[in-house]
Design an enzyme around this catalytic site. Sequence first.
Site, mmCIF file in Angstrom:
data_model
loop_
_atom_site.group_PDB
_atom_site.id
_atom_site.type_symbol
_atom_site.label_atom_id
_atom_site.label_comp_id
_atom_site.label_asym_id
_atom_site.label_seq_id
_atom_site.Cartn_x
_atom_site.Cartn_y
_atom_site.Cartn_z
ATOM 1 N N ASP A 67 0.841 -1.192 0.000
ATOM 2 C CA ASP A 67 0.000 0.000 0.000
ATOM 3 C C ASP A 67 0.880 1.248 0.000
ATOM 4 O O ASP A 67 2.110 1.156 0.116
ATOM 5 C CB ASP A 67 -0.981 -0.018 1.185
ATOM 6 C CG ASP A 67 -0.338 -0.526 2.478
ATOM 7 O OD1 ASP A 67 0.907 -0.495 2.586
ATOM 8 O OD2 ASP A 67 -1.076 -0.946 3.383
ATOM 9 N N ASP A 136 -8.091 -2.078 14.079
ATOM 10 C CA ASP A 136 -9.480 -2.180 13.620
ATOM 11 C C ASP A 136 -9.702 -3.368 12.684
ATOM 12 O O ASP A 136 -10.742 -3.476 12.046
ATOM 13 C CB ASP A 136 -9.928 -0.870 12.953
ATOM 14 C CG ASP A 136 -9.118 -0.538 11.691
ATOM 15 O OD1 ASP A 136 -8.245 -1.349 11.295
ATOM 16 O OD2 ASP A 136 -9.368 0.529 11.094
ATOM 17 N N HIS A 138 -7.894 -4.115 9.935
ATOM 18 C CA HIS A 138 -7.560 -3.944 8.513
ATOM 19 C C HIS A 138 -6.351 -4.782 8.112
ATOM 20 O O HIS A 138 -5.486 -5.092 8.932
ATOM 21 C CB HIS A 138 -7.370 -2.463 8.142
ATOM 22 C CG HIS A 138 -6.165 -1.781 8.708
ATOM 23 N ND1 HIS A 138 -6.201 -0.508 9.232
ATOM 24 C CD2 HIS A 138 -4.862 -2.160 8.801
ATOM 25 C CE1 HIS A 138 -4.979 -0.165 9.620
ATOM 26 N NE2 HIS A 138 -4.155 -1.141 9.371
ATOM 27 N N GLU A 143 -9.853 -0.912 5.132
ATOM 28 C CA GLU A 143 -10.482 -0.608 6.409
ATOM 29 C C GLU A 143 -11.798 -1.391 6.541
ATOM 30 O O GLU A 143 -12.277 -1.972 5.565
ATOM 31 C CB GLU A 143 -10.736 0.902 6.510
ATOM 32 C CG GLU A 143 -9.453 1.748 6.520
ATOM 33 C CD GLU A 143 -8.669 1.691 7.849
ATOM 34 O OE1 GLU A 143 -8.738 0.669 8.562
ATOM 35 O OE2 GLU A 143 -7.979 2.682 8.158
HETATM 36 C C1 F6R Z 1 1.162 -1.362 6.275
HETATM 37 C C2 F6R Z 1 -0.160 -1.932 6.323
HETATM 38 C C3 F6R Z 1 -0.965 -1.956 7.572
HETATM 39 C C4 F6R Z 1 -0.167 -2.315 8.808
HETATM 40 C C5 F6R Z 1 -1.060 -2.244 10.040
HETATM 41 C C6 F6R Z 1 -0.297 -2.575 11.302
HETATM 42 O O1 F6R Z 1 1.740 -1.532 4.994
HETATM 43 O O2 F6R Z 1 -0.617 -2.372 5.329
HETATM 44 O O3 F6R Z 1 -2.018 -2.878 7.410
HETATM 45 O O4 F6R Z 1 0.359 -3.603 8.657
HETATM 46 O O5 F6R Z 1 -1.605 -0.971 10.134
HETATM 47 O O6 F6R Z 1 0.689 -1.618 11.507
HETATM 48 P P1 F6R Z 1 1.763 -1.792 12.671
HETATM 49 O O7 F6R Z 1 2.573 -2.978 12.296
HETATM 50 O O8 F6R Z 1 2.577 -0.533 12.631
HETATM 51 O O9 F6R Z 1 1.005 -1.988 13.914
#
Ligand code: F6R
Length: 261
Positions: A67, A136, A138, A143
């Site tokens: 992403d 959440d 995702h 989301e």
């Molecule tokens: C990042 C992504 C997100 C993260 C998620 C967890 O490329 O796609 O889905 O993996 O927000 O983030 P952390 O690891 O920082 O808790």
Amino acid sequence: MEVVIVPDAAAGGELVAEAMAALLRRKPDALLGVATGSTPLPVYEALARKVRSGEADASRARVAQLDEYVGLPAGHPESYRSVVLREVVEPLGVSPDSFIGPDGAADDIVAACAAYDAALAAAGGVDLQLLGIGTDGHIGFNEPCSSLASRTRIKTLTERTRIDNARFFGGDIDQVPRHVITQGIGTILEARHLVLLATGEGKAEAVAQAVEGPVAAVVPASALQLHPHATVVVDEAAASKLKLAAYFRATYAAKPDWQGL
Ligand code: F6R
């Protein structure tokens, strides 16, 4: 799906890095799908150590972004392109020419999303996609209530995610972009192997819903239940709300070594 409970984040990083190293031994030009954020950093550090010690060879590996923020200027240190170059491509010695990602600075975002799905297909698809999970639920930046069939497209971040990610922007939520390009859930499900890594108490509820709850768009990570080869690696804290934890532990303890992840 397989759930592997490891003692801590370092053990999770080592286990997933070994799975990537094994993949590169079988397929030296494998396409590795990489997530950003805090959780995968121990994986990239462990894999870089294996490359330095000669246990792994990533010189022919290819890397694909999951992403990207929309609207950050090119070269912004928190753009996911910059992060992946810094944390993955450079330490592993992957050629920057072997790295693909969506263009979050494109004038035509719709075209940039379609171009990225086409680039993933032209590259032969992702061999192993590493995923984190949002508090959440995702995956990528899909989301809650993202279509389970979605393709790469623009999404709006929830307030929760922008608060969670403010730490990368000096704690200032106003600096966190509102929009992102993310591989869709349908796109993610096309990878040959999905590995979701979650560490820390803050992820326990999302992990429990994703693994043991119903498949539902309101918990995007529950889509992993639809994949024939999905592995969820969690530390003790992130596993703390799993009702079937004892079963998951017993299953992994009895797993033949040759099977790998
Ligand atoms: C990042 C992504 C997100 C993260 C998620 C967890 O490329 O796609 O889905 O993996 O927000 O983030 P952390 O690891 O920082 O808790």
